[in-house]
Design a protein around this motif. Structure first.
Motif, PDB file in Angstrom:
ATOM      1  N   GLY A  75      38.091  39.228  37.793  1.00 15.18           N
ATOM      2  CA  GLY A  75      37.130  38.444  37.037  1.00 15.18           C
ATOM      3  C   GLY A  75      37.142  36.959  37.291  1.00 15.18           C
ATOM      4  N   GLY A 127      30.175  41.781  41.521  1.00 16.71           N
ATOM      5  CA  GLY A 127      30.151  41.339  40.133  1.00 16.71           C
ATOM      6  C   GLY A 127      29.311  40.085  39.961  1.00 16.71           C
ATOM      7  N   HIS A 131      44.025  35.822  38.915  1.00 16.99           N
ATOM      8  CA  HIS A 131      43.682  35.913  37.489  1.00 16.99           C
ATOM      9  C   HIS A 131      44.082  34.638  36.757  1.00 16.99           C
ATOM     10  N   GLU A 163      38.170  47.191  39.393  1.00 16.98           N
ATOM     11  CA  GLU A 163      39.344  46.699  38.663  1.00 16.98           C
ATOM     12  C   GLU A 163      40.597  46.904  39.508  1.00 16.98           C
ATOM     13  N   ARG A 205      32.211  48.600  37.481  1.00 19.49           N
ATOM     14  CA  ARG A 205      33.238  47.559  37.632  1.00 19.49           C
ATOM     15  C   ARG A 205      34.292  47.949  38.671  1.00 19.49           C
TER      16      ARG A 205
END
Length: 361
Positions: free
Chosen positions: A292, A311, A272, A170, A168
């Protein structure tokens, strides 16, 4: 090349060097995590360029971030040497056992050398200078040229016998960053529950930008649909500001304009908060993917296989032409890329509306 003896019990202090741009630094996070997983009790530091450190600040994987300022090269010669020498001494004082240069760059090689680490690791380059072979104890062979940048960097820990488990990417921002974004949105009449599409159409490389009138057309369609508010952001450079002005001038419906008003952390908070991110091959695209948010990315001269959003759940719009990706600054050096110009508003809106429909609840 000396044989490598990576005794994990003797590696207590690690330095990872990534002197590149914002997106490049963000995409090193899975590699940082791979070293943290392998050395859970080690002191782990990263050396990055000034202006990119926000990609790593607040990340619990790291113990320290060393910031090198590339603007030192614009100083008079003696001042430049003094600043760079002091930074090299700071690296040396870190008493690192393992120093890893995550690029093929010369400055990273010098910092590895300055660290005097017992183990120095670098990435092999087909046109690398001969002396780098004397700097490093271990050179990493590059993977397939179509490998994603994340995977290219992960080849470093793999070559040392470390197996990454969590890939991932981040980024971490504070509650105050989110509150600041909420205040800016409220100031432009956006309610806390309104769905947003974050649009970042600019790049410091103009040949990566889509047509201004097409961006305006997408904004008008979004604002006119009543299904989401369009929030426009852009970089602070003059050429990016001019692109934003041209887009706004072409709009019939006024979007929420936050261009030039956000820090990188606040940009992450906005992405976000949004249902979709729409943009081109830039660092904000990688930031949106890191928090995300589903990304719709437009790719032209640059390769989506190397630099696409990392992703699941992201979409890349591109032309499958033999001439792309060419990596050139526009067709014939024009700063305009036909493979981007010929992407239609309908193609983009179809992807954006599909994601909005899928994520409307």
């Amino acid at each position: 090349m000396k044989s490598l003896d990576l005794n994990r019990e003797k590696v207590e202090r690690i330095l990872l060097i990534r002197l590149r741009n914002i997106g490049d630094v963000l995409l090193m996070v899975p590699t940082v995590r791979a070293f943290r997983e392998a050395f859970p009790r080690a002191f782990l530091a990263a050396a990055v360029n000034a202006g990119t450190e926000e990609m790593l600040t607040g990340n619990p994987l790291l113990d320290e971030i060393l910031v090198f300022d590339p603007r030192w090269k614009t100083l008079p010669f003696l001042q430049r040497i003094a600043r760079e020498a002091e930074f090299a001494r700071k690296v040396h004082r870190g008493k690192f056992d393992l120093a890893v240069n995550l690029t093929e760059g010369d400055r990273g090689a010098f910092l590895c050398l300055a660290s005097r680490a017992r183990i120095k690791v670098g990435m092999r380059h087909p046109r690398g200078l001969w002396w780098k072979g004397r700097v490093y104890d271990h050179l990493v062979e590059p993977p397939d040229w179509k490998a994603h940048t994340v995977e290219k960097m992960l080849e470093v820990p793999r070559s040392l016998g470390l197996q990454p488990r969590d890939k991932r990417v981040e980024i971490f921002y504070s509650p105050e960053d989110r509150r600041s974004v909420d205040r800016l949105l409220a100031g432009q009449g956006v309610g806390p529950e309104e769905p947003l599409v974050h649009i970042h159409p600019t790049s410091r490389w103009l040949f990566k930008c889509w047509r201004d009138e097409a961006v305006a057309g997408v904004i008008d369609a979004l604002e006119g649909s009543g299904r989401a508010r369009a929030v426009l952001t852009g970089g602070g450079e003059e050429k990016e500001r001019k692109r934003i002005e041209a887009i706004l001038k072409a709009c019939r419906n006024r979007p929420v304009n936050l261009a030039g008003k956000l820090t990188l952390k606040q940009l992450a908070a906005l992405s976000h908060r949004s249902r979709v991110f729409l943009g081109v091959d830039t660092a904000p695209m990688h930031i949106a993917a890191a928090v995300g948010t589903p990304v719709v990315a437009l790719f032209g001269p640059s390769g989506e296989f190397n630099w696409g959003p990392w992703g699941e759940g992201h979409r890349v719009i591109k032309k499958d032409w033999e001439c792309r990706p060419c990596g050139k600054d526009g067709c014939g050096g024009s700063k305009r890329s036909r493979c981007l110009d010929e992407i239609s508003e309908e193609e983009v809106l179809r992807e954006v509306f599909e994601i909005l429909e899928k994520n409307k609840s």
